[in-house]
Write an enzyme that holds these catalytic residues in place. Structure first.
Site, PDB file in Angstrom:
ATOM      1  N   HIS A  11       0.796  -1.391   0.065  1.00 50.51           N
ATOM      2  CA  HIS A  11      -0.045   0.024   0.104  1.00 50.51           C
ATOM      3  C   HIS A  11       0.829   1.246   0.003  1.00 50.51           C
ATOM      4  O   HIS A  11       0.343   2.448   0.333  1.00 50.51           O
ATOM      5  CB  HIS A  11      -0.870   0.009   1.124  1.00 50.51           C
ATOM      6  CG  HIS A  11      -1.929  -0.917   1.233  1.00 50.51           C
ATOM      7  ND1 HIS A  11      -3.329  -0.859   0.758  1.00 50.51           N
ATOM      8  CD2 HIS A  11      -1.815  -2.178   1.887  1.00 50.51           C
ATOM      9  CE1 HIS A  11      -3.930  -1.901   1.069  1.00 50.51           C
ATOM     10  NE2 HIS A  11      -3.174  -3.014   1.471  1.00 50.51           N
ATOM     11  N   LYS A  58      -8.412  13.274   4.970  1.00 42.31           N
ATOM     12  CA  LYS A  58      -7.475  12.041   4.935  1.00 42.31           C
ATOM     13  C   LYS A  58      -6.408  12.031   6.015  1.00 42.31           C
ATOM     14  O   LYS A  58      -6.683  13.125   6.827  1.00 42.31           O
ATOM     15  CB  LYS A  58      -6.827  11.654   3.470  1.00 42.31           C
ATOM     16  CG  LYS A  58      -6.466  13.188   3.072  1.00 42.31           C
ATOM     17  CD  LYS A  58      -5.827  13.119   1.660  1.00 42.31           C
ATOM     18  CE  LYS A  58      -6.797  13.281   0.676  1.00 42.31           C
ATOM     19  NZ  LYS A  58      -7.105  11.860  -0.139  1.00 42.31           N
ATOM     20  N   ARG A  59      -5.817  10.960   6.390  1.00 43.54           N
ATOM     21  CA  ARG A  59      -4.659  11.215   7.487  1.00 43.54           C
ATOM     22  C   ARG A  59      -3.719  12.292   7.117  1.00 43.54           C
ATOM     23  O   ARG A  59      -3.497  12.822   5.956  1.00 43.54           O
ATOM     24  CB  ARG A  59      -3.722   9.796   7.102  1.00 43.54           C
ATOM     25  CG  ARG A  59      -4.426   8.690   7.676  1.00 43.54           C
ATOM     26  CD  ARG A  59      -3.068   7.486   7.362  1.00 43.54           C
ATOM     27  NE  ARG A  59      -2.678   7.086   6.250  1.00 43.54           N
ATOM     28  CZ  ARG A  59      -1.518   6.944   5.654  1.00 43.54           C
ATOM     29  NH1 ARG A  59      -0.693   7.474   6.544  1.00 43.54           N
ATOM     30  NH2 ARG A  59      -1.550   6.643   4.656  1.00 43.54           N
ATOM     31  N   LYS A  62       0.242  14.268   1.479  1.00 37.70           N
ATOM     32  CA  LYS A  62      -1.037  14.560   1.059  1.00 37.70           C
ATOM     33  C   LYS A  62      -1.470  15.918   0.845  1.00 37.70           C
ATOM     34  O   LYS A  62      -2.225  16.417   0.553  1.00 37.70           O
ATOM     35  CB  LYS A  62      -1.914  13.970   2.202  1.00 37.70           C
ATOM     36  CG  LYS A  62      -1.794  12.222   2.208  1.00 37.70           C
ATOM     37  CD  LYS A  62      -2.796  11.676   3.308  1.00 37.70           C
ATOM     38  CE  LYS A  62      -2.468   9.998   3.152  1.00 37.70           C
ATOM     39  NZ  LYS A  62      -3.306   9.362   2.334  1.00 37.70           N
ATOM     40  N   THR A 105      -8.727   6.116  -1.786  1.00 34.64           N
ATOM     41  CA  THR A 105     -10.192   5.657  -1.701  1.00 34.64           C
ATOM     42  C   THR A 105     -11.013   6.592  -1.578  1.00 34.64           C
ATOM     43  O   THR A 105     -12.180   6.557  -1.964  1.00 34.64           O
ATOM     44  CB  THR A 105     -10.373   4.384  -0.911  1.00 34.64           C
ATOM     45  OG1 THR A 105      -9.770   4.681   0.481  1.00 34.64           O
ATOM     46  CG2 THR A 105      -9.431   3.075  -1.475  1.00 34.64           C
ATOM     47  N   LYS A 153     -14.997   7.570  -2.980  1.00 32.16           N
ATOM     48  CA  LYS A 153     -16.111   8.019  -2.429  1.00 32.16           C
ATOM     49  C   LYS A 153     -16.723   9.129  -2.797  1.00 32.16           C
ATOM     50  O   LYS A 153     -17.906   9.403  -2.921  1.00 32.16           O
ATOM     51  CB  LYS A 153     -15.878   8.046  -0.994  1.00 32.16           C
ATOM     52  CG  LYS A 153     -15.626   6.653  -0.354  1.00 32.16           C
ATOM     53  CD  LYS A 153     -14.858   6.536   1.170  1.00 32.16           C
ATOM     54  CE  LYS A 153     -14.032   5.437   1.330  1.00 32.16           C
ATOM     55  NZ  LYS A 153     -12.937   5.432   2.168  1.00 32.16           N
TER      56      LYS A 153
HETATM   57  C1  F58 Z   1      -3.323   3.730   2.330  1.00 31.48           C
HETATM   58  N1  F58 Z   1      -2.258   3.325   3.258  1.00 31.48           N
HETATM   59  C2  F58 Z   1      -2.724   4.411   1.040  1.00 31.48           C
HETATM   60  N2  F58 Z   1      -1.755   3.295   5.452  1.00 31.48           N
HETATM   61  O1  F58 Z   1      -1.871   5.608   1.844  1.00 31.48           O
HETATM   62  C3  F58 Z   1      -3.684   4.831   0.178  1.00 31.48           C
HETATM   63  O2  F58 Z   1      -3.192   5.568  -1.009  1.00 31.48           O
HETATM   64  C4  F58 Z   1      -4.333   3.445  -0.244  1.00 31.48           C
HETATM   65  O3  F58 Z   1      -5.902   3.836  -1.011  1.00 31.48           O
HETATM   66  C5  F58 Z   1      -5.003   2.629   0.918  1.00 31.48           C
HETATM   67  O4  F58 Z   1      -3.899   2.568   1.839  1.00 31.48           O
HETATM   68  C6  F58 Z   1      -5.657   1.510   0.484  1.00 31.48           C
HETATM   69  O5  F58 Z   1      -4.682   0.582  -0.356  1.00 31.48           O
HETATM   70  C7  F58 Z   1      -2.407   3.407   4.719  1.00 31.48           C
HETATM   71  O6  F58 Z   1      -3.720   3.628   4.965  1.00 31.48           O
HETATM   72  C8  F58 Z   1      -1.565   3.622   6.796  1.00 31.48           C
HETATM   73  O7  F58 Z   1      -2.577   3.916   7.205  1.00 31.48           O
HETATM   74  C9  F58 Z   1      -0.069   2.992   7.372  1.00 31.48           C
HETATM   75  C10 F58 Z   1      -0.561   2.298   8.720  1.00 31.48           C
HETATM   76  C11 F58 Z   1       0.720   2.147   9.482  1.00 31.48           C
HETATM   77  C12 F58 Z   1       1.674   3.296   9.602  1.00 31.48           C
HETATM   78  C13 F58 Z   1       1.918   4.110   8.472  1.00 31.48           C
HETATM   79  C14 F58 Z   1       0.466   4.346   7.829  1.00 31.48           C
END
Ligand code: F58
Length: 795
Positions: A341, A528-529, A534, A636, A640
């Site tokens: 990811h 988003k995070r 971002k 994602t 949405k």
């Molecule tokens: C996300 N990753 C990607 N990781 O950033 C996003 O582009 C993608 O659409 C999504 O996955 C699904 O494939 C993500 O959410 C985290 O939250 C990590 C968790 C562990 C610590 C670092 C961030």
């Protein structure tokens, strides 16, 4: 049985009366909860019976996060009871939406990765496919975010309720997990055997949650593990209070702070706990020979967090099931597949070898052996140092989980076309050359059952009125909406629903945060995070520029816009926290200025989560998808928002690329550098933000104001923001893309001045969004990776 309203009402009232208490909303919630659980239980039992009878191959989706959101309303939607229940309750003087508000959403995830897992289990059940989720039952979940003086604070999320829990404890399925201990090699009947003496034991108790598929046809299981003290004796157990405390910590929080060693150990404990408990339960409860595992089970590891499943499965096969290394390796590498990811180095999953060696000594030996054998297999090739570096699992005291995950699985996928290409051609080029058929793309998707049917019931109704109900089962049929993109009355209805959803959001925010938003403004949404790539910073910097223009130029009086932000920063990610602080500072300055306030409003939605997203997304006009090209694996939220008729302002990154392909660039606002340009700059290390500042006086002024501290709070904040933008040659290229971002915003204003044309573009976005349903993604995984068979359904 309860498909009829009158029957539902009768039963509901009888149950309420039986409880004999005051008729409060809480009681109504409890009653509805119980009834829903009973409807589900019947279907759940039936699915489980079918699985036992048919013995078909199952998928197990291992994920450290499942960001499921509230479940009551969603279960009613998926059971197809939502409308009946809503109308029945209405007639009894109760509001289903009010009752839904009483549920605390489980905070079992953080971002896209966790929400994807939730969408995937929904789609698996909805397609009638035998696929279950395995995760952890964090007591405090991801933290709840509050702002104090503009800074983020973090408190645990108390989501577990004593009375009506969303999950069922399965004591009888508990397994034991071992940590630490000393390795001993003993002579067994079949040769040498490795034992771990004096380990520390922890009990893993599963809690099962039903995953209700569309029409209630299939109810799969989301199994979440909770850590408890083990009944086994072992030396460290004597100090019981400490042992109990340390054990509880394993499933206390999602992503405990890992800036110190203790936090790292805890994360490693969590990851192993998930893998070991899940694999043990799969192997213990199988109805096939151990050799037939790959034909009967597929295990998908969601990012590298569950990558320990590879050595753990090897351990179980060799030590507990007495298979040879070669047999075990053959089985493991035909059972496990891996989804990547991210290409961000810091998120690729790396462990200090010493940590694994001490906490999981047997697992360490197995990883070492995997690495040794893999390196040996490379010896005949003349690989240069760089290639050997990229291909090593263990290197300079570090274990690279992403390399382990690729070597130990049979398929590896990226989550959008561009991301997969970057993995194959750059980040994992050498691995792709070694395993040419392993890498494949599965562009992410979202479940329209939550993001349209549940979050935007009104728009769903309008779509059904226009094109009939078949799109609900086959979301690609949303394309039929193209015929309505120029239909005046349809566009008017669409606009009316957009206004209604804006009202819902406004009401929600008024109640929760006491902010008042102009319903006629453009709702521009960035949710988003929080992360550098971002580029929330670019958005807030742009707002700062708009403010300056309004103050400076009496002829500049743009159409009113409300800029919404939502998202959390990881507790130890200092920079992201500084950006949060800056947004709050800018918000108070802009919002309290009588002139600027007529044109700009900044709203930071506190504690962004699935529930908040369900309010924000349907109300959006503009979707901010502005990551530095190449850095967002997919995204994602972009899907949405598109599905709810928001127009994207975005870079050519992640799934944006495919969104633009589907909808046409003329129906979006595309800007910024392409991934190749970004990567070129990175390679040459040639980006110099100072050149941009020197050549663009408006940007220069923004920077000057920042340095003077006009937009930030305190020196610490200024240093961080300015340092990021200028001095560190910003790895996220904010200033580089700034001018083209600002131009794209000007295009948005121009387009919004023609409401009917704008609405037409929105409808074209909805019409093009069907391909981004997670049903499509899951079907592709099933066809290409898992090879599952649909089970028959009686409902
Ligand atoms: C996300 N990753 C990607 N990781 O950033 C996003 O582009 C993608 O659409 C999504 O996955 C699904 O494939 C993500 O959410 C985290 O939250 C990590 C968790 C562990 C610590 C670092 C961030």
């Amino acid at each position: 049985m309860f498909s009829y309203k009158e029957e539902f009402k009768k039963s509901f009232v009888t149950r309420m009366e039986r409880k004999g208490m005051e008729k409060t909303a809480e009681l109504a919630y409890e009653t509805l909860w119980e009834m829903t659980q009973e409807w589900i239980q019947k279907r759940w039992n039936r699915t489980n019976q079918l699985y036992r009878d048919n013995n078909e191959k199952k998928l197990y989706y291992f994920s450290i996060e499942f960001l499921i959101g509230r479940v009551l309303g969603q279960n009613l939607i998926n059971l197809n009871f939502y409308d009946t229940v809503k109308e029945g309750l209405d007639e009894l003087g109760l509001q289903l939406s009010e009752i839904e508000e009483l549920e605390t959403e489980p905070g079992l995830g953080n971002g896209g990765l966790g929400r994807l897992a939730a969408c995937f289990v929904d789609s698996l059940a909805s397609l009638g496919l035998p696929g279950h989720g395995y995760g952890l039952r964090y007591k405090g979940g991801l933290f709840t975010q509050h702002f104090v003086n503009g800074y983020q604070t973090e408190q645990p999320t108390q989501w577990i309720q004593q009375e009506h829990n969303v999950d069922i404890r399965r004591e009888e399925l508990a397994v034991d997990i071992s940590y630490y201990g000393e390795i001993q090699v003993v002579m067994g009947l079949d040769g040498l055997k490795v034992n771990v003496e004096n380990p520390e034991w922890v009990k893993a108790i599963p809690y099962d949650m039903p995953v209700v598929g569309a029409n209630g046809g299939t109810v799969n299981t989301l199994r979440l593990w909770q850590a408890e003290v083990s009944d086994r004796p072992f030396p460290g157990r004597e100090d019981y209070a400490v042992y109990e405390h340390e054990t509880a910590k394993i499933t206390d929080r999602l992503y405990p702070d890992d800036s110190l060693e203790a936090g790292k150990i805890l994360r490693l404990k969590q990851q192993y706990f998930l893998c070991s408990a899940s694999l043990q339960t799969i192997l213990n409860n199988r109805s096939f020979s151990i050799e037939a595992l790959p034909e009967n089970a597929a295990i998908q590891i969601n990012d590298t967090h569950p990558a320990l499943a590879i050595p753990e499965l090897m351990r179980l096969l060799i030590d507990d099931h007495a298979l040879s290394w070669d047999q075990a390796w053959d089985i493991t590498t035909r059972t496990i597949s891996y989804t990547n990811h991210t290409i961000l180095e810091e998120a690729m999953g790396k462990w200090d070898s010493r940590l694994i060696q001490s906490l999981l000594p047997r697992i360490y030996l197995i990883i070492e052996e995997i690495d040794r054998r893999f390196k040996k297999s490379l010896q005949q090739q003349e690989l240069d140092e760089e290639a050997l570096h990229k291909l090593s699992i263990i290197e300079n005291g570090t274990i690279k989980m992403a390399v382990l995950a690729v070597v130990g699985s049979y398929k590896v996928n990226g989550v959008a076309k561009l991301h997969t290409e970057i993995l194959k051609k750059r980040e994992m080029k050498e691995l792709n050359e070694q395993f040419p058929n392993k890498f494949h793309n599965k562009t992410n998707g979202i479940t329209h059952r939550r993001w349209l049917l549940k979050a935007n019931h009104e728009l769903s109704g309008l779509i059904t009125e226009a094109i009939g109900p078949r799109w609900i089962k086959e979301p690609e049929r949303l394309s039929e909406l193209h015929y309505f993109a120029q239909n005046h009355s349809f566009l008017q209805d669409f606009q009316a629903i957009k206004s209604l959803k804006k009202e819902h959001l406004i009401h929600h925010l008024q109640r929760n945060q006491n902010v008042v938003v102009d319903p006629d403004s453009i709702f521009d949404i960035h949710i988003k995070r929080f992360h550098g790539y971002k580029r929330q910073l670019m958005n807030i910097l742009h707002i700062q520029m708009l403010y300056d223009r309004i103050k400076r130029d009496p002829t500049y009086r743009p159409y009113p816009r409300t800029f919404f932000f939502g998202g959390k920063a990881a507790p130890s990610y200092h920079f992201a926290k500084q950006v949060i602080k800056m947004i709050n500072t800018v918000a108070s300055k802009v919002n309290s200025d009588p002139l600027a306030r007529k044109h700009l409003h900044v709203v930071f939605v506190e504690n962004y989560n699935v529930t908040q997203a369900e309010y924000l997304i349907p109300a959006a006009d503009v979707s901010e998808q502005i990551s530095t090209a190449s850095k967002e694996a997919s995204g994602t939220g972009n899907m949405k928002l598109m599905m709810n008729g928001a127009l994207t302002i975005g870079t050519f990154d992640g799934a944006n690329v495919e969104i633009f392909e589907e909808v046409g660039q003329e129906n979006a606002f595309v800007f910024g550098m392409r991934a190749e340009q970004v990567m070129q700059y990175e390679k040459e290390k040639s980006y110099n933000p100072k050149e941009i500042i020197d050549s663009d006086s408006e940007i220069a002024q923004l920077m000057e104001e920042l340095i003077k501290g006009e937009w930030t709070d305190g020196k610490n904040n200024v240093d961080f923001i300015v340092g990021q933008l200028m001095e560190d040659s910003d790895p996220y290229f904010v200033l580089k893309d700034f001018r083209s971002y600002s131009k794209a915003h000007e295009q948005i204003l121009k387009a919004y001045a023609h409401p009917e044309k704008w609405a037409e573009m929105c409808v074209k976005n909805i019409a093009a969004s069907g391909i981004f349903s997670s049903d499509r993604t899951i079907q592709q995984y099933s066809n290409d990776v898992w090879h599952l068979t649909k089970i028959p359904s009686i409902y």
